[in-house]
Design a protein around this motif. Structure first.
Motif, PDB file in Angstrom:
ATOM      1  N   GLU A  15      26.356   3.845  13.775  1.00  0.00           N
ATOM      2  CA  GLU A  15      26.474   2.610  14.566  1.00  0.00           C
ATOM      3  C   GLU A  15      27.182   2.867  15.896  1.00  0.00           C
ATOM      4  OE1 GLU A  15      24.764  -0.124  13.887  1.00  0.00           O
ATOM      5  OE2 GLU A  15      24.015   1.093  12.225  1.00  0.00           O
ATOM      6  N   GLN A  16      28.220   3.686  15.882  1.00  0.00           N
ATOM      7  CA  GLN A  16      28.932   4.013  17.127  1.00  0.00           C
ATOM      8  C   GLN A  16      28.021   4.749  18.099  1.00  0.00           C
ATOM      9  OE1 GLN A  16      32.522   6.167  16.095  1.00  0.00           O
ATOM     10  NE2 GLN A  16      32.838   4.791  14.366  1.00  0.00           N
ATOM     11  N   LEU A  17      27.244   5.679  17.585  1.00  0.00           N
ATOM     12  CA  LEU A  17      26.351   6.460  18.447  1.00  0.00           C
ATOM     13  C   LEU A  17      25.238   5.594  19.026  1.00  0.00           C
ATOM     14  CD1 LEU A  17      26.170   9.707  16.302  1.00  0.00           C
ATOM     15  CD2 LEU A  17      27.446   9.368  18.425  1.00  0.00           C
ATOM     16  N   LYS A  18      24.775   4.625  18.267  1.00  0.00           N
ATOM     17  CA  LYS A  18      23.747   3.706  18.773  1.00  0.00           C
ATOM     18  C   LYS A  18      24.263   2.893  19.958  1.00  0.00           C
ATOM     19  CE  LYS A  18      21.083   2.933  14.550  1.00  0.00           C
ATOM     20  NZ  LYS A  18      20.745   1.933  13.514  1.00  0.00           N
ATOM     21  N   GLU A  19      25.568   2.672  20.026  1.00  0.00           N
ATOM     22  CA  GLU A  19      26.156   1.873  21.098  1.00  0.00           C
ATOM     23  C   GLU A  19      26.502   2.686  22.347  1.00  0.00           C
ATOM     24  OE1 GLU A  19      29.460  -0.258  19.465  1.00  0.00           O
ATOM     25  OE2 GLU A  19      28.213  -1.237  17.945  1.00  0.00           O
ATOM     26  N   ASP A  20      26.400   4.008  22.276  1.00  0.00           N
ATOM     27  CA  ASP A  20      26.731   4.862  23.409  1.00  0.00           C
ATOM     28  C   ASP A  20      25.527   4.919  24.351  1.00  0.00           C
ATOM     29  OD1 ASP A  20      27.037   7.161  25.127  1.00  0.00           O
ATOM     30  OD2 ASP A  20      28.565   7.931  23.764  1.00  0.00           O
ATOM     31  N   GLU A  21      25.631   4.237  25.472  1.00  0.00           N
ATOM     32  CA  GLU A  21      24.513   4.161  26.421  1.00  0.00           C
ATOM     33  C   GLU A  21      24.102   5.524  26.951  1.00  0.00           C
ATOM     34  OE1 GLU A  21      25.057   1.257  29.509  1.00  0.00           O
ATOM     35  OE2 GLU A  21      26.048  -0.107  28.114  1.00  0.00           O
ATOM     36  N   ALA A  22      25.069   6.412  27.126  1.00  0.00           N
ATOM     37  CA  ALA A  22      24.747   7.739  27.653  1.00  0.00           C
ATOM     38  C   ALA A  22      23.910   8.523  26.648  1.00  0.00           C
ATOM     39  CB  ALA A  22      26.032   8.494  27.984  1.00  0.00           C
ATOM     40  N   ILE A  23      24.242   8.424  25.376  1.00  0.00           N
ATOM     41  CA  ILE A  23      23.447   9.110  24.353  1.00  0.00           C
ATOM     42  C   ILE A  23      22.047   8.520  24.294  1.00  0.00           C
ATOM     43  CG2 ILE A  23      23.171   9.416  21.854  1.00  0.00           C
ATOM     44  CD1 ILE A  23      26.161   9.912  21.681  1.00  0.00           C
ATOM     45  N   GLN A  24      21.956   7.214  24.359  1.00  0.00           N
ATOM     46  CA  GLN A  24      20.650   6.565  24.297  1.00  0.00           C
ATOM     47  C   GLN A  24      19.765   6.959  25.480  1.00  0.00           C
ATOM     48  OE1 GLN A  24      19.749   5.040  21.502  1.00  0.00           O
ATOM     49  NE2 GLN A  24      21.804   5.620  20.843  1.00  0.00           N
ATOM     50  N   ALA A  25      20.361   7.179  26.639  1.00  0.00           N
ATOM     51  CA  ALA A  25      19.593   7.519  27.834  1.00  0.00           C
ATOM     52  C   ALA A  25      19.280   9.011  27.933  1.00  0.00           C
ATOM     53  CB  ALA A  25      20.356   7.080  29.082  1.00  0.00           C
ATOM     54  N   ALA A  26      19.991   9.838  27.210  1.00  0.00           N
ATOM     55  CA  ALA A  26      19.845  11.293  27.341  1.00  0.00           C
ATOM     56  C   ALA A  26      18.565  11.795  26.673  1.00  0.00           C
ATOM     57  CB  ALA A  26      21.053  11.990  26.720  1.00  0.00           C
ATOM     58  N   ASP A  27      17.957  12.798  27.291  1.00  0.00           N
ATOM     59  CA  ASP A  27      16.819  13.441  26.644  1.00  0.00           C
ATOM     60  C   ASP A  27      17.249  14.717  25.927  1.00  0.00           C
ATOM     61  OD1 ASP A  27      17.233  15.110  28.784  1.00  0.00           O
ATOM     62  OD2 ASP A  27      15.195  15.022  29.537  1.00  0.00           O
ATOM     63  N   THR A  28      18.475  15.155  26.166  1.00  0.00           N
ATOM     64  CA  THR A  28      19.032  16.335  25.500  1.00  0.00           C
ATOM     65  C   THR A  28      20.494  16.051  25.189  1.00  0.00           C
ATOM     66  OG1 THR A  28      17.578  17.802  26.751  1.00  0.00           O
ATOM     67  CG2 THR A  28      19.502  18.803  25.700  1.00  0.00           C
ATOM     68  N   LEU A  29      20.892  16.384  23.987  1.00  0.00           N
ATOM     69  CA  LEU A  29      22.277  16.201  23.574  1.00  0.00           C
ATOM     70  C   LEU A  29      22.818  17.544  23.106  1.00  0.00           C
ATOM     71  CD1 LEU A  29      24.660  14.274  22.875  1.00  0.00           C
ATOM     72  CD2 LEU A  29      23.634  14.059  20.610  1.00  0.00           C
ATOM     73  N   LEU A  30      23.929  17.960  23.699  1.00  0.00           N
ATOM     74  CA  LEU A  30      24.593  19.195  23.319  1.00  0.00           C
ATOM     75  C   LEU A  30      25.790  18.831  22.449  1.00  0.00           C
ATOM     76  CD1 LEU A  30      25.153  22.262  23.617  1.00  0.00           C
ATOM     77  CD2 LEU A  30      26.487  21.681  25.639  1.00  0.00           C
ATOM     78  N   LEU A  31      25.787  19.285  21.208  1.00  0.00           N
ATOM     79  CA  LEU A  31      26.913  19.045  20.315  1.00  0.00           C
ATOM     80  C   LEU A  31      27.888  20.196  20.430  1.00  0.00           C
ATOM     81  CD1 LEU A  31      25.054  17.850  17.102  1.00  0.00           C
ATOM     82  CD2 LEU A  31      26.129  16.457  18.867  1.00  0.00           C
ATOM     83  N   THR A  32      29.144  19.879  20.623  1.00  0.00           N
ATOM     84  CA  THR A  32      30.170  20.916  20.698  1.00  0.00           C
ATOM     85  C   THR A  32      30.885  20.992  19.356  1.00  0.00           C
ATOM     86  OG1 THR A  32      31.725  19.324  21.641  1.00  0.00           O
ATOM     87  CG2 THR A  32      30.495  20.688  23.181  1.00  0.00           C
TER      88      THR A  32
END
Length: 95
Positions: A50-67
């Motif tokens: 639910e928290q990740l669904k609310e992150d606009e930057a994650i929703q807009a990104a085409d690539t996500l780098l997990l650290t």
């Protein structure tokens, strides 16, 4: 887009990450260039999703780098990534 994301699925995860970390983007400088350091998410799978669904930057990104925290070793980092792949990615449509 870079984020530290930890699905809390074990007591060890809770010990390391639950309730810790800065939940906001941070800003600083790298080689005199203003830079943004992505926020950290750490929670049990359902609230985390639910928290990740609310992150606009994650929703807009085409690539996500997990650290991941390299100092905790390969086995633990494999667990961290497996938890994301198993518990979080399918619910968010990540592939």
């Amino acid at each position: 887009m870079s984020r530290s994301i930890f699905a809390i699925t074990s007591d060890l995860d809770k010990e390391y990450f639950f309730g810790g970390g800065d939940r906001k983007d941070q800003f600083g400088y790298i080689d005199s260039t203003r830079s943004m350091f992505g926020r950290t998410y750490a929670d049990e799978p359902d609230p985390l999703i639910e928290q990740l669904k609310e992150d606009e930057a994650i929703q807009a990104a085409d690539t996500l780098l997990l650290t991941v925290p390299s100092q905790l070793g390969v086995d633990y980092n494999a667990h961290v990534l497996e938890s994301i792949i198993t518990h979080v990615a399918p619910a968010l449509g990540w592939r």
